[in-house]
Design a protein around this motif. Structure first.
Motif, short mmCIF file in Angstrom:
data_model
loop_
_atom_site.label_atom_id
_atom_site.label_comp_id
_atom_site.label_asym_id
_atom_site.label_seq_id
_atom_site.Cartn_x
_atom_site.Cartn_y
_atom_site.Cartn_z
N ASP A 378 0.86 -1.19 0.00
CA ASP A 378 0.00 0.00 0.00
C ASP A 378 0.89 1.24 0.00
N LYS A 379 0.90 1.95 -1.11
CA LYS A 379 1.78 3.11 -1.25
C LYS A 379 1.06 4.43 -1.04
N ARG A 380 -0.19 4.38 -0.61
CA ARG A 380 -0.90 5.63 -0.33
C ARG A 380 -0.27 6.36 0.85
N ARG A 381 -0.30 7.68 0.78
CA ARG A 381 0.28 8.48 1.85
C ARG A 381 -0.75 9.51 2.31
N PRO A 382 -1.52 9.19 3.36
CA PRO A 382 -2.47 10.17 3.87
C PRO A 382 -1.74 11.44 4.29
N PRO A 383 -2.40 12.60 4.24
CA PRO A 383 -3.84 12.75 4.09
C PRO A 383 -4.29 12.68 2.63
N TYR A 384 -5.57 12.28 2.46
CA TYR A 384 -6.24 12.40 1.18
C TYR A 384 -6.95 13.75 1.19
N HIS A 385 -7.12 14.32 0.01
CA HIS A 385 -7.62 15.69 -0.03
C HIS A 385 -8.99 15.82 -0.70
N LEU A 386 -9.72 16.80 -0.25
CA LEU A 386 -10.86 17.36 -0.98
C LEU A 386 -10.44 18.76 -1.37
N ILE A 387 -10.45 19.03 -2.68
CA ILE A 387 -10.05 20.35 -3.16
C ILE A 387 -11.21 21.02 -3.87
N ARG A 388 -11.07 22.31 -4.08
CA ARG A 388 -12.03 23.03 -4.90
C ARG A 388 -11.31 24.15 -5.64
N PHE A 389 -11.86 24.53 -6.79
CA PHE A 389 -11.32 25.67 -7.53
C PHE A 389 -12.48 26.44 -8.12
N PRO A 390 -12.28 27.75 -8.36
CA PRO A 390 -13.38 28.57 -8.86
C PRO A 390 -13.67 28.29 -10.33
N ILE A 391 -14.96 28.33 -10.68
CA ILE A 391 -15.35 28.14 -12.07
C ILE A 391 -14.89 29.32 -12.92
N GLU A 392 -15.06 30.51 -12.42
CA GLU A 392 -14.59 31.70 -13.12
C GLU A 392 -13.20 32.07 -12.62
N PRO A 393 -12.35 32.68 -13.47
CA PRO A 393 -10.99 33.02 -13.05
C PRO A 393 -10.97 33.93 -11.83
N VAL A 394 -9.97 33.74 -10.98
CA VAL A 394 -9.78 34.61 -9.84
C VAL A 394 -9.40 36.00 -10.34
N PRO A 395 -10.10 37.05 -9.89
CA PRO A 395 -9.76 38.39 -10.38
C PRO A 395 -8.38 38.82 -9.92
N THR A 396 -7.68 39.57 -10.75
CA THR A 396 -6.37 40.10 -10.41
C THR A 396 -6.44 41.63 -10.34
N TYR A 397 -5.67 42.20 -9.44
CA TYR A 397 -5.70 43.65 -9.20
C TYR A 397 -4.28 44.19 -9.11
N SER A 398 -4.12 45.45 -9.37
CA SER A 398 -2.84 46.12 -9.20
C SER A 398 -3.10 47.55 -8.74
N ALA A 399 -2.33 47.97 -7.74
CA ALA A 399 -2.45 49.34 -7.26
C ALA A 399 -1.59 50.32 -8.06
N GLU A 400 -0.82 49.77 -9.01
CA GLU A 400 0.01 50.63 -9.83
C GLU A 400 -0.87 51.46 -10.76
N PRO A 401 -0.49 52.69 -11.04
CA PRO A 401 -1.29 53.53 -11.95
C PRO A 401 -1.25 52.95 -13.36
#
Length: 402
Positions: A378-401
């Protein structure tokens, strides 16, 4: 942020801190979305943004459903390892709480028809009810009468609504009822489509009318449901070939992933040991008077989709496919093109997958590391994961002018 380690039937302390690395090597959330290919990295670096929702010790997770109010339900099948924890649980305050009750979800002396044996695929219908396939299989034991069934629950009331026992000739001794989708646009009370990927070499699609319990196997000899002899996949860097005459060295099987179109007018499905995606109109598939030959004529080859296990559809009709060969999750757009949503070395054996309005959730069970595929180790190495990702892209921001 903080996150909790989840152990079936036991509470544990939350892990404090922010982003956590697996083995101290990689961040739990990939930073940015690097371009893969000749103009960026060569596909080796993590890509896309995802969160680790939960870590599991003990039984590995498979099915996943997330209710609109955020309640999370996970299936822990017993067909690979006959564990003593909950086979269906709700994640509550750092615990896997047996759901809908301990009497149903935990091992007991109750008859197989009166308890949950081994919950695998899970889904939610358009009325917000949770459905699951109980594959009925306990590791090392033959299927028992009444063990394999389709179950439906009222989430708000924590109550069992339907339990439809699958029987011969729909159920075979080597059946592995794997995943399911529920179509409320056909049949008096809906129609359930189940993938029997088979523990042997007898896969098929199974169609069940909810109101009557009428059931049948279809396309049991059609190429669209079969594992492809000679299929080769590179799993964790090792090239592995499927030979039906030999003991498998990786997770193989016939029709496995299933998902409905956004309007439920087509069922999309794919064998586990194949790179192709197929579909059928549900108007024909739900009609028990349509012959197997006529169904075969209506099968549409949708092209390649990679080495997918689970499939899920979002509200825009785009299909998300897990990919155990490239440790990633892809999205098939309505025009047939694909997007890479997330890629990371920790996305091992991505399995159950579920779309909410805003996110895609996926369980990572490390199934290719089971002892049965690795000469008893048995080569499994816990922990096993539950993941999630957003359907729409994560918004990006910049404070630069600008």
């Amino acid at each position: 942020m903080s996150r909790r380690r989840l152990v079936a039937g036991a509470a544990v302390a939350p892990l404090a801190g922010g982003m956590v690395a697996l083995g101290g090597a990689l961040p739990a959330r990939a930073q940015g979305t690097p371009t893969t290919g000749v103009n960026g990295d060569q596909g080796y670096e993590p890509a896309g943004s995802f969160d680790i929702v939960a870590e599991f010790y003990g039984p590995g997770p498979s099915g996943i459903v997330v209710a609109e109010n955020g309640r999370i339900f996970v299936g822990f099948p017993r067909h690979a390892i006959n564990h003593k924890g909950a086979t269906l649980g709700e994640l509550v305050n750092g615990r896997v709480v047996p759901w809908p009750s301990a009497a149903l979800s935990l091992p007991s002396s109750a008859a197989p028809a009166d308890r949950l044996m081994s919950i695998h695929g899970m889904t939610m219908d358009t009325q917000g009810r949770l459905w699951a396939i109980d594959d009925g299989k306990l590791a090392g034991l033959p299927l028992q009468p009444g063990a394999t069934k389709i179950v439906c629950f009222d989430i708000a009331a924590n109550r069992l609504l339907h339990s439809i026992i699958l029987k011969s000739p729909t159920l075979l001794p080597d059946s592995h009822m794997n995943d399911l989708r529920v179509d409320l646009t056909h049949g008096q009370a809906g129609t359930v489509y189940v993938s029997d990927s088979s523990f042997g070499h007898s896969p098929a699609l199974v169609v069940v009318d909810v109101a009557s319990g009428k059931q049948r196997r279809v396309l049991a000899t059609h190429p669209s449901t079969q594992a492809e002899a000679g299929f080769m996949a590179v799993v964790e860097g090792v090239p592995l070939v499927y030979d039906p005459a030999q003991k498998p060295r990786f997770v193989v099987g016939g029709v496995d992933g299933v998902t409905l179109s956004a309007s439920s007018d087509r069922l999309y499905y794919a064998p586990l040991t194949s790179r192709r995606l197929y579909s059928l109109p549900t108007a024909l598939l739900s009609d028990f008077s349509v012959s197997d030959a006529d169904l075969a004529k209506a099968v549409r080859d949708e092209g390649e989709k990679g080495t997918a296990d689970g499939l899920a559809t979002d509200a825009q009709g785009r299909i998300y496919t897990t990919n155990f060969e490239h440790d990633c999750i892809l999205r098939r757009n309505t025009d047939g093109s694909f997007d890479l949503m997330v890629h990371d070395p920790r996305i091992l054996s991505p399995d159950g997958i579920f779309c909410t309005r805003t996110h895609v959730y996926c369980t990572l069970g490390q199934w290719n590391r089971l002892a049965s595929f690795n000469n008893g180790q048995d080569k499994r190495r816990p922990p096993y994961h539950l993941i999630r990702f957003p359907i729409e892209p994560v918004p990006t921001y910049s404070a630069e002018p600008t």
